[in-house]
Design a protein around this motif. Structure first.
Motif, PDB file in Angstrom:
ATOM      1  N   GLY A 124       0.786  -1.199  -0.039  1.00 14.50           N
ATOM      2  CA  GLY A 124      -0.108  -0.015   0.038  1.00 14.50           C
ATOM      3  C   GLY A 124       0.848   1.281   0.053  1.00 14.50           C
ATOM      4  N   ASN A 125       0.726   1.988   1.119  1.00 16.18           N
ATOM      5  CA  ASN A 125       1.418   3.252   1.125  1.00 16.18           C
ATOM      6  C   ASN A 125       2.489   3.177   2.043  1.00 16.18           C
ATOM      7  OD1 ASN A 125      -0.066   3.403   3.420  1.00 16.18           O
ATOM      8  ND2 ASN A 125      -0.143   5.994   3.306  1.00 16.18           N
ATOM      9  N   ILE A 126       2.680   2.010   2.654  1.00 14.79           N
ATOM     10  CA  ILE A 126       3.723   1.676   3.575  1.00 14.79           C
ATOM     11  C   ILE A 126       5.059   0.830   3.244  1.00 14.79           C
ATOM     12  CG2 ILE A 126       4.002   0.630   5.915  1.00 14.79           C
ATOM     13  CD1 ILE A 126       1.387   1.142   6.554  1.00 14.79           C
ATOM     14  N   ILE A 127       6.196   1.704   3.618  1.00 17.98           N
ATOM     15  CA  ILE A 127       7.502   0.839   3.009  1.00 17.98           C
ATOM     16  C   ILE A 127       8.017   0.122   4.248  1.00 17.98           C
ATOM     17  CG2 ILE A 127       9.458   0.979   1.910  1.00 17.98           C
ATOM     18  CD1 ILE A 127       8.611   3.285   0.172  1.00 17.98           C
ATOM     19  N   ALA A 128       8.405  -1.015   4.318  1.00 15.64           N
ATOM     20  CA  ALA A 128       9.069  -1.444   5.440  1.00 15.64           C
ATOM     21  C   ALA A 128      10.618  -1.653   5.011  1.00 15.64           C
ATOM     22  CB  ALA A 128       8.655  -2.993   5.853  1.00 15.64           C
ATOM     23  N   GLY A 135       6.847   8.985  -5.087  1.00 16.34           N
ATOM     24  CA  GLY A 135       6.220   8.125  -6.127  1.00 16.34           C
ATOM     25  C   GLY A 135       6.524   8.025  -7.539  1.00 16.34           C
ATOM     26  N   ALA A 136       6.037   7.662  -8.420  1.00 18.75           N
ATOM     27  CA  ALA A 136       6.605   7.823  -9.805  1.00 18.75           C
ATOM     28  C   ALA A 136       6.737   9.101 -10.321  1.00 18.75           C
ATOM     29  CB  ALA A 136       5.451   6.856 -10.701  1.00 18.75           C
ATOM     30  N   ASP A 137       6.220  10.113  -9.813  1.00 20.29           N
ATOM     31  CA  ASP A 137       6.567  11.663  -9.946  1.00 20.29           C
ATOM     32  C   ASP A 137       8.074  12.071  -9.632  1.00 20.29           C
ATOM     33  OD1 ASP A 137       6.121  11.755  -7.689  1.00 20.29           O
ATOM     34  OD2 ASP A 137       4.475  13.030  -7.822  1.00 20.29           O
ATOM     35  N   LYS A 138       8.702  11.175  -8.701  1.00 13.26           N
ATOM     36  CA  LYS A 138       9.824  11.624  -8.387  1.00 13.26           C
ATOM     37  C   LYS A 138      10.260  12.802  -7.630  1.00 13.26           C
ATOM     38  CE  LYS A 138      12.431   9.359 -12.271  1.00 13.26           C
ATOM     39  NZ  LYS A 138      13.386   9.347 -13.462  1.00 13.26           N
ATOM     40  N   ILE A 139       8.785  13.059  -6.956  1.00 11.64           N
ATOM     41  CA  ILE A 139       8.779  14.304  -5.910  1.00 11.64           C
ATOM     42  C   ILE A 139       8.744  13.743  -4.587  1.00 11.64           C
ATOM     43  CG2 ILE A 139       7.544  16.298  -5.209  1.00 11.64           C
ATOM     44  CD1 ILE A 139       6.321  16.645  -8.271  1.00 11.64           C
ATOM     45  N   PHE A 140       9.837  14.147  -3.838  1.00 10.01           N
ATOM     46  CA  PHE A 140      10.063  13.616  -2.450  1.00 10.01           C
ATOM     47  C   PHE A 140       9.437  14.510  -1.612  1.00 10.01           C
ATOM     48  CE2 PHE A 140      13.460  11.147  -4.394  1.00 10.01           C
ATOM     49  CZ  PHE A 140      13.434  10.184  -3.557  1.00 10.01           C
ATOM     50  N   HIS A 141       8.638  13.760  -0.496  1.00 11.60           N
ATOM     51  CA  HIS A 141       7.744  14.351   0.514  1.00 11.60           C
ATOM     52  C   HIS A 141       8.376  13.769   1.856  1.00 11.60           C
ATOM     53  CE1 HIS A 141       4.659  16.014  -2.545  1.00 11.60           C
ATOM     54  NE2 HIS A 141       5.016  14.959  -3.048  1.00 11.60           N
ATOM     55  N   ASP A 142       8.386  14.659   2.972  1.00 15.35           N
ATOM     56  CA  ASP A 142       8.622  14.284   4.027  1.00 15.35           C
ATOM     57  C   ASP A 142       7.564  13.235   4.639  1.00 15.35           C
ATOM     58  OD1 ASP A 142      10.407  16.178   4.358  1.00 15.35           O
ATOM     59  OD2 ASP A 142       9.068  17.760   5.411  1.00 15.35           O
ATOM     60  N   ALA A 143       8.441  12.138   5.133  1.00 15.80           N
ATOM     61  CA  ALA A 143       7.706  10.958   5.430  1.00 15.80           C
ATOM     62  C   ALA A 143       7.616  10.932   7.034  1.00 15.80           C
ATOM     63  CB  ALA A 143       8.229   9.831   4.835  1.00 15.80           C
ATOM     64  N   ILE A 174       9.141   1.226   9.856  1.00  9.30           N
ATOM     65  CA  ILE A 174       8.094   1.273   8.561  1.00  9.30           C
ATOM     66  C   ILE A 174       8.257   3.050   8.237  1.00  9.30           C
ATOM     67  CG2 ILE A 174       6.705  -0.476   8.747  1.00  9.30           C
ATOM     68  CD1 ILE A 174       4.658   1.246  10.378  1.00  9.30           C
ATOM     69  N   VAL A 175       7.750   3.543   6.784  1.00  6.78           N
ATOM     70  CA  VAL A 175       7.939   4.761   6.417  1.00  6.78           C
ATOM     71  C   VAL A 175       6.718   5.033   5.401  1.00  6.78           C
ATOM     72  CG1 VAL A 175       9.135   6.336   5.464  1.00  6.78           C
ATOM     73  CG2 VAL A 175      10.390   4.626   6.493  1.00  6.78           C
ATOM     74  N   SER A 176       5.821   6.132   5.838  1.00  8.34           N
ATOM     75  CA  SER A 176       4.935   6.504   4.902  1.00  8.34           C
ATOM     76  C   SER A 176       4.664   7.839   4.904  1.00  8.34           C
ATOM     77  CB  SER A 176       3.516   5.594   5.426  1.00  8.34           C
ATOM     78  OG  SER A 176       3.259   6.155   6.720  1.00  8.34           O
ATOM     79  N   SER A 177       3.999   8.304   3.958  1.00  7.37           N
ATOM     80  CA  SER A 177       3.626   9.739   4.037  1.00  7.37           C
ATOM     81  C   SER A 177       1.990   9.887   3.264  1.00  7.37           C
ATOM     82  CB  SER A 177       4.587  10.511   3.133  1.00  7.37           C
ATOM     83  OG  SER A 177       4.176  11.686   2.666  1.00  7.37           O
ATOM     84  N   GLN A 200       1.297   5.936  -3.446  1.00  3.10           N
ATOM     85  CA  GLN A 200       2.047   4.638  -4.012  1.00  3.10           C
ATOM     86  C   GLN A 200       3.452   4.795  -4.164  1.00  3.10           C
ATOM     87  OE1 GLN A 200      -0.429   4.333  -7.907  1.00  3.10           O
ATOM     88  NE2 GLN A 200      -1.116   2.288  -7.029  1.00  3.10           N
ATOM     89  N   PRO A 201       4.040   4.922  -2.791  1.00  3.23           N
ATOM     90  CA  PRO A 201       5.531   5.227  -2.734  1.00  3.23           C
ATOM     91  C   PRO A 201       6.599   4.081  -3.548  1.00  3.23           C
ATOM     92  CG  PRO A 201       4.887   4.326  -0.936  1.00  3.23           C
ATOM     93  CD  PRO A 201       3.655   4.355  -1.610  1.00  3.23           C
ATOM     94  N   ILE A 202       7.358   4.406  -4.164  1.00  6.29           N
ATOM     95  CA  ILE A 202       8.428   3.480  -4.782  1.00  6.29           C
ATOM     96  C   ILE A 202       9.927   3.812  -4.299  1.00  6.29           C
ATOM     97  CG2 ILE A 202       6.907   3.283  -6.930  1.00  6.29           C
ATOM     98  CD1 ILE A 202       8.992   5.037  -8.286  1.00  6.29           C
ATOM     99  N   ALA A 203      10.128   4.910  -3.562  1.00  2.00           N
ATOM    100  CA  ALA A 203      11.540   5.432  -3.316  1.00  2.00           C
ATOM    101  C   ALA A 203      11.533   5.934  -1.808  1.00  2.00           C
ATOM    102  CB  ALA A 203      12.142   6.239  -4.368  1.00  2.00           C
ATOM    103  N   VAL A 204      12.574   5.531  -1.087  1.00  2.00           N
ATOM    104  CA  VAL A 204      12.861   6.243   0.314  1.00  2.00           C
ATOM    105  C   VAL A 204      14.225   6.737   0.355  1.00  2.00           C
ATOM    106  CG1 VAL A 204      12.774   5.678   2.604  1.00  2.00           C
ATOM    107  CG2 VAL A 204      11.438   4.473   1.213  1.00  2.00           C
ATOM    108  N   ARG A 205      14.144   7.821   0.738  1.00  2.00           N
ATOM    109  CA  ARG A 205      15.553   8.298   1.301  1.00  2.00           C
ATOM    110  C   ARG A 205      15.564   8.783   2.700  1.00  2.00           C
ATOM    111  NH1 ARG A 205      17.083  12.519  -3.987  1.00  2.00           N
ATOM    112  NH2 ARG A 205      17.107  11.037  -5.558  1.00  2.00           N
ATOM    113  N   TYR A 206      16.833   8.503   3.271  1.00  2.00           N
ATOM    114  CA  TYR A 206      17.146   8.805   4.773  1.00  2.00           C
ATOM    115  C   TYR A 206      18.518   9.795   4.820  1.00  2.00           C
ATOM    116  CZ  TYR A 206      18.779   8.573   9.420  1.00  2.00           C
ATOM    117  OH  TYR A 206      19.237   8.843  10.744  1.00  2.00           O
TER     118      TYR A 206
END
Length: 461
Positions: A372-376, A400-408, A419-422, A427-433
């Motif tokens: 879903g919208n959660i990334i483990a 998501g697919a638009d490559k625009i990052f949002h605070d999570a 786990i990380v979500s925003s 539909q997230p596809i990428a995470v950064r820390y």
């Protein structure tokens, strides 16, 4: 009278030509490497045989092209010993110990002394200096020197650790050596070869620069800072140390390469490999510090940290001490050099000295699962899970697919899972820390070692 003067000149010239001199690293108070054949070398200007005496054993070497070299048998830690070199003259070196020797190199964060710089402190320095008297720690600082061709000798002298000598010695190197000495209870030798503000290419041999980076245009062109030019510090401050026998290297550098971070993994990896090749001591340990966050300088530093992480993952027998939690927002020289030195020492103790029960690396990103919208997210080097040590967990972003990052929002679940979500990314596809100018890292393993910044994407920005 003229004939007598001629005879005296001939005698003096013969004496000079036969004089034997050891390399400048071989001095009173030095430390030699245990459990390895010990290289002892120097110069003599005549084709003669010299002898070297150490621990009652006599070694001989032929002088060839003005140079000589012998290898002592492997030795246990101990001392003090005397080393005698005999040619036409005799050189006696005293108070020599055998133990563990480490080369310590890099730019200003390696160079920064225990006392700190003006307006830039080292945490705990006063007590560290006060308690620094220790005859089992010996320190050599290589004199700053640029050279267009590889040199055979450097300037510097060995000193014994005490409040007067530790004061101006590399803090990172000293705290690293101090932890090794107190843990191993054997002599430790430290060789500091560093120069502030210098890029990795300055410490890399010219043949590597010419062969692997012949089309790269990013090298220093500022004539007022020639110490940044490719190979000049390798020639003047690293090559003169070859083939001195040591255990391994610690390295603190990277800030000077931020603006052309794309080439750093290849450059740094090639530099490490070239040192190993030229020393001919196998794949000796090479442990380095990931640069700390800084509130100015742009996101290039996150990419540089990633390049350092990739180096650790790609080059055998390397390790990285993470500093994501101890940076300073407006100071490029973090004060927590004791933690840096100790984190480097953990790598050495675990990998080279048999301390298998300790953790030595902070968490490193391994994999992610999306539901879903959660990334483990799963990590290596976190056998007992993750923790924040009561810090606020921050620094995560998702896209998501638009490559625009949002605070999570990041949460630690029972058992230390993350786990990380925003709510802005269905539909997230990428995470950064830690992928920003400034962060005070808050993610650790239970041993108190911080996680490296990371990203799961490979996008250009």
């Amino acid at each position: 009278m003229k004939k007598l003067i001629t005879v005296l000149i001939i005698l003096v010239c013969n004496t000079i030509s036969a004089k034997v001199t050891p390399n400048s690293l071989f001095q009173d108070n030095m430390v030699l490497q245990r459990h390895q054949p010990i290289a002892v070398f120097g110069k003599a200007t005549s084709e003669k045989t010299i002898t070297v005496v150490f621990k009652t054993k006599i070694y001989s070497a032929k002088v060839k092209n003005g140079e000589w070299k012998v290898f002592f048998d492997e030795s246990e830690a101990g001392g003090p010993f005397t080393l005698i070199i005999k040619g036409e003259n005799e050189v006696v070196l005293s108070n020599i110990l055998v133990g563990e020797v480490w080369l310590c190199s890099g730019q200003s964060n390696m160079e920064m002394p225990v006392i700190g710089n003006k307006g830039q402190p080292i945490n705990g320095s006063n007590l560290a200096i006060l308690r620094s008297e220790n005859s089992q720690i010996r320190m050599f600082k290589v004199g700053k020197k640029m050279a267009s061709e590889p040199l055979d000798a450097c300037k510097g002298e060995w000193s014994i650790a005490n409040p007067e000598t530790v004061l101006h010695y590399s803090a990172t190197a000293y705290f690293f050596g101090k932890m090794l000495q107190e843990t191993l209870n054997i002599p430790i030798g430290l060789i500091n070869s560093s120069w502030g503000g210098t890029p990795a290419e300055a410490w890399t041999p010219k043949d590597i620069i010419d062969s692997e980076f012949k089309d790269f245009k990013g090298w220093n062109t500022d004539d007022s800072k020639p110490q940044k030019n490719p190979a000049v510090l390798y020639n003047g401050m690293i090559h003169p140390l070859i083939p001195f026998t040591f255990r391994g290297t610690i390295w603190y550098q990277g800030e000077a390469n931020k603006t052309y971070h794309q080439s750093y993994t290849q450059l740094f990896s090639s530099m490490i490999k070239s040192w190993r090749t030229n020393w001919n001591q196998g794949e000796f340990p090479f442990y380095f510090v990931q640069i700390a966050p800084l509130g100015w300088g742009g996101d290039n530093q996150a990419f540089l940290r990633e390049a350092q992480l990739k180096t650790m993952l790609a080059v055998p027998n390397t390790g990285m001490a993470v500093t994501l939690d101890i940076g300073e927002q407006f100071n490029i020289h973090p004060a927590e050099k004791q933690k840096v030195g100790e984190r480097l020492a953990l790598w050495a103790l675990a990998k080279d000295y048999g301390y298998k029960s300790i953790q030595f690396s902070g968490p490193v990103y391994k994999s992610m699962r999306i539901k879903g919208n959660i990334i483990a997210i799963e990590f290596d080097y976190a056998p007992n899970g993750l923790t924040t040590f009561n810090k606020e967990l921050n620094g995560f972003k998702v896209a998501g697919a638009d490559k625009i990052f949002h605070d999570a929002e990041a949460k630690l679940l029972k058992g230390g899972k993350l786990i990380v979500s925003s709510d802005k990314v269905e539909q997230p596809i990428a995470v950064r820390y830690g992928w920003q100018d400034w962060i005070s890292g808050s993610l650790y393993n239970t041993a108190g070692l911080p996680a490296s910044s990371f990203r799961t994407d490979n996008w250009d920005n």
